[in-house]
Scaffold this motif. Structure first.
Motif, PDB file in Angstrom:
ATOM      1  N   PRO A 281      -2.707  37.251  58.958  1.00 19.06           N
ATOM      2  CA  PRO A 281      -3.522  36.033  58.922  1.00 19.06           C
ATOM      3  C   PRO A 281      -5.003  36.308  58.625  1.00 19.06           C
ATOM      4  N   GLY A 282      -5.662  35.304  58.094  1.00 21.68           N
ATOM      5  CA  GLY A 282      -7.111  35.303  57.926  1.00 21.68           C
ATOM      6  C   GLY A 282      -7.679  36.519  57.242  1.00 21.68           C
ATOM      7  N   ASP A 283      -8.755  37.022  57.832  1.00 21.29           N
ATOM      8  CA  ASP A 283      -9.470  38.165  57.265  1.00 21.29           C
ATOM      9  C   ASP A 283      -8.737  39.483  57.468  1.00 21.29           C
ATOM     10  N   GLU A 284      -7.725  39.497  58.307  1.00 24.19           N
ATOM     11  CA  GLU A 284      -7.082  40.755  58.664  1.00 24.19           C
ATOM     12  C   GLU A 284      -6.517  41.493  57.461  1.00 24.19           C
ATOM     13  N   ALA A 285      -5.892  40.776  56.540  1.00 25.80           N
ATOM     14  CA  ALA A 285      -5.330  41.431  55.352  1.00 25.80           C
ATOM     15  C   ALA A 285      -6.434  42.072  54.519  1.00 25.80           C
ATOM     16  N   ALA A 286      -7.534  41.345  54.319  1.00 27.46           N
ATOM     17  CA  ALA A 286      -8.655  41.888  53.535  1.00 27.46           C
ATOM     18  C   ALA A 286      -9.276  43.085  54.244  1.00 27.46           C
ATOM     19  N   ILE A 287      -9.394  43.008  55.552  1.00 26.59           N
ATOM     20  CA  ILE A 287      -9.972  44.110  56.318  1.00 26.59           C
ATOM     21  C   ILE A 287      -9.091  45.354  56.194  1.00 26.59           C
ATOM     22  N   ILE A 288      -7.795  45.180  56.343  1.00 26.39           N
ATOM     23  CA  ILE A 288      -6.858  46.305  56.232  1.00 26.39           C
ATOM     24  C   ILE A 288      -6.909  46.903  54.827  1.00 26.39           C
ATOM     25  N   ARG A 289      -6.857  46.063  53.793  1.00 21.69           N
ATOM     26  CA  ARG A 289      -6.886  46.566  52.418  1.00 21.69           C
ATOM     27  C   ARG A 289      -8.157  47.372  52.146  1.00 21.69           C
ATOM     28  N   ARG A 290      -9.277  46.814  52.557  1.00 27.90           N
ATOM     29  CA  ARG A 290     -10.552  47.487  52.268  1.00 27.90           C
ATOM     30  C   ARG A 290     -10.691  48.803  53.037  1.00 27.90           C
ATOM     31  N   HIS A 291     -10.329  48.785  54.311  1.00 24.22           N
ATOM     32  CA  HIS A 291     -10.517  50.000  55.115  1.00 24.22           C
ATOM     33  C   HIS A 291      -9.494  51.083  54.768  1.00 24.22           C
ATOM     34  N   TYR A 292      -8.212  50.728  54.707  1.00 20.07           N
ATOM     35  CA  TYR A 292      -7.175  51.741  54.537  1.00 20.07           C
ATOM     36  C   TYR A 292      -6.831  51.997  53.072  1.00 20.07           C
ATOM     37  N   PHE A 293      -6.676  50.963  52.274  1.00 25.25           N
ATOM     38  CA  PHE A 293      -6.257  51.151  50.885  1.00 25.25           C
ATOM     39  C   PHE A 293      -7.416  51.619  50.013  1.00 25.25           C
ATOM     40  N   GLU A 294      -8.603  51.063  50.253  1.00 24.84           N
ATOM     41  CA  GLU A 294      -9.758  51.405  49.423  1.00 24.84           C
ATOM     42  C   GLU A 294     -10.649  52.464  50.061  1.00 24.84           C
ATOM     43  N   GLY A 295     -10.388  52.809  51.324  1.00 19.48           N
ATOM     44  CA  GLY A 295     -11.113  53.877  51.996  1.00 19.48           C
ATOM     45  C   GLY A 295     -12.529  53.530  52.419  1.00 19.48           C
ATOM     46  N   MET A 296     -12.828  52.255  52.589  1.00 17.94           N
ATOM     47  CA  MET A 296     -14.173  51.844  53.003  1.00 17.94           C
ATOM     48  C   MET A 296     -14.353  52.056  54.506  1.00 17.94           C
ATOM     49  N   SER A 297     -15.588  52.335  54.914  1.00 15.03           N
ATOM     50  CA  SER A 297     -15.891  52.459  56.338  1.00 15.03           C
ATOM     51  C   SER A 297     -15.886  51.057  56.956  1.00 15.03           C
ATOM     52  N   TRP A 298     -15.859  51.019  58.299  1.00 14.80           N
ATOM     53  CA  TRP A 298     -15.862  49.721  58.982  1.00 14.80           C
ATOM     54  C   TRP A 298     -17.141  48.949  58.668  1.00 14.80           C
ATOM     55  N   SER A 299     -18.268  49.641  58.588  1.00 11.79           N
ATOM     56  CA  SER A 299     -19.519  48.932  58.284  1.00 11.79           C
ATOM     57  C   SER A 299     -19.524  48.406  56.853  1.00 11.79           C
ATOM     58  N   ALA A 300     -18.959  49.168  55.914  1.00 10.33           N
ATOM     59  CA  ALA A 300     -18.869  48.690  54.525  1.00 10.33           C
ATOM     60  C   ALA A 300     -17.922  47.490  54.433  1.00 10.33           C
ATOM     61  N   VAL A 301     -16.842  47.531  55.184  1.00  7.07           N
ATOM     62  CA  VAL A 301     -15.918  46.388  55.224  1.00  7.07           C
ATOM     63  C   VAL A 301     -16.647  45.177  55.783  1.00  7.07           C
TER      64      VAL A 301
ATOM     65  N   ALA B 296     -18.990  39.871  55.201  1.00  7.44           N
ATOM     66  CA  ALA B 296     -20.099  39.168  55.863  1.00  7.44           C
ATOM     67  C   ALA B 296     -19.856  39.075  57.374  1.00  7.44           C
ATOM     68  N   ALA B 297     -19.490  40.208  57.945  1.00  3.88           N
ATOM     69  CA  ALA B 297     -19.212  40.281  59.385  1.00  3.88           C
ATOM     70  C   ALA B 297     -19.729  41.619  59.907  1.00  3.88           C
ATOM     71  N   SER B 298     -19.732  41.767  61.211  1.00  5.27           N
ATOM     72  CA  SER B 298     -20.172  43.030  61.799  1.00  5.27           C
ATOM     73  C   SER B 298     -19.049  44.069  61.731  1.00  5.27           C
ATOM     74  N   SER B 299     -19.436  45.316  61.839  1.00 15.54           N
ATOM     75  CA  SER B 299     -18.430  46.372  61.841  1.00 15.54           C
ATOM     76  C   SER B 299     -17.544  46.266  63.089  1.00 15.54           C
ATOM     77  N   THR B 300     -18.108  45.798  64.197  1.00 18.57           N
ATOM     78  CA  THR B 300     -17.338  45.604  65.430  1.00 18.57           C
ATOM     79  C   THR B 300     -16.258  44.550  65.218  1.00 18.57           C
ATOM     80  N   TYR B 301     -16.629  43.446  64.568  1.00 22.27           N
ATOM     81  CA  TYR B 301     -15.660  42.387  64.263  1.00 22.27           C
ATOM     82  C   TYR B 301     -14.532  42.952  63.405  1.00 22.27           C
ATOM     83  N   CYS B 302     -14.902  43.705  62.378  1.00 18.93           N
ATOM     84  CA  CYS B 302     -13.890  44.267  61.472  1.00 18.93           C
ATOM     85  C   CYS B 302     -12.988  45.254  62.194  1.00 18.93           C
TER      86      CYS B 302
END
Length: 173
Positions: A112-132, A137-143
């Motif tokens: 649901p929601g942002d979770e799919a985008a967060i997972i794709r960016r962090h794990y599939f694209e290798g972005m850090s939590w802060s970059a995600v 447009a959210a904090s790294s803690t939120y992500c």
């Protein structure tokens, strides 16, 4: 969903989350492997099409050759047979890798929601939590928090964890 830290989750859920996280982190490897398999299969298929083997046995002095692998044609035939076996192995591996990637991608797609985008960016694209966080447009803690909740959902989806019998859960509307 489990309330609290991942490390405080019941062992069954925590183990499934670790397996999911390992699978997600290995996504780039399996994508590369799939590409290599496609290339190897094309190359081997082309080589098999190009190497036609004429007749296998010759007659020497009125008798057929009985020593297996003696003639050049027999040697080429044996190599071609090995190539066919290797092609079958590569195609089997390709099916397995593609099935694995599809199952994982399909599970991420239903988040649901942002979770799919967060997972794709962090794990599939290798972005850090802060970059995600910057992308979303959210904090790294939120992500990180929503990434952890997504891992829980994926663990339940992929491994069939019965959350009601595992521990405290939060019902979703």
């Amino acid at each position: 969903m489990w309330k609290g830290k991942k490390s405080d989750a019941p062992p069954e859920l925590r183990a499934a989350m670790v397996r999911v996280e390992k699978a997600l982190y290995s996504w780039p490897y399996w994508e590369k492997r799939r590409g290599f398999l496609v290339n190897d299969i094309k190359e081997l298929s082309q080589r098999l099409k190009e190497t036609a083997v004429p007749g296998v046995s010759h007659t020497y002095g009125g008798r057929a050759s009985s020593n297996y692998g003696d003639s050049e044609e027999e040697r080429r035939l044996m190599e071609k047979e090995k190539d066919r076996e290797r092609l079958i192995q590569l195609e089997d591996e390709q099916r397995a890798v593609c099935g694995y990637l599809k199952r994982l991608a399909d599970a991420v797609d239903v988040l649901p929601g942002d979770e799919a985008a967060i997972i794709r960016r962090h794990y599939f694209e290798g972005m850090s939590w802060s970059a995600v966080g910057n992308c979303c447009a959210a904090s790294s803690t939120y992500c990180f928090k929503h990434g952890t909740m997504a891992l829980q959902r994926l663990a339940i989806l992929l491994y069939g964890i019965d959350i009601e019998n595992v521990g405290v859960y939060e019902s979703q509307p």
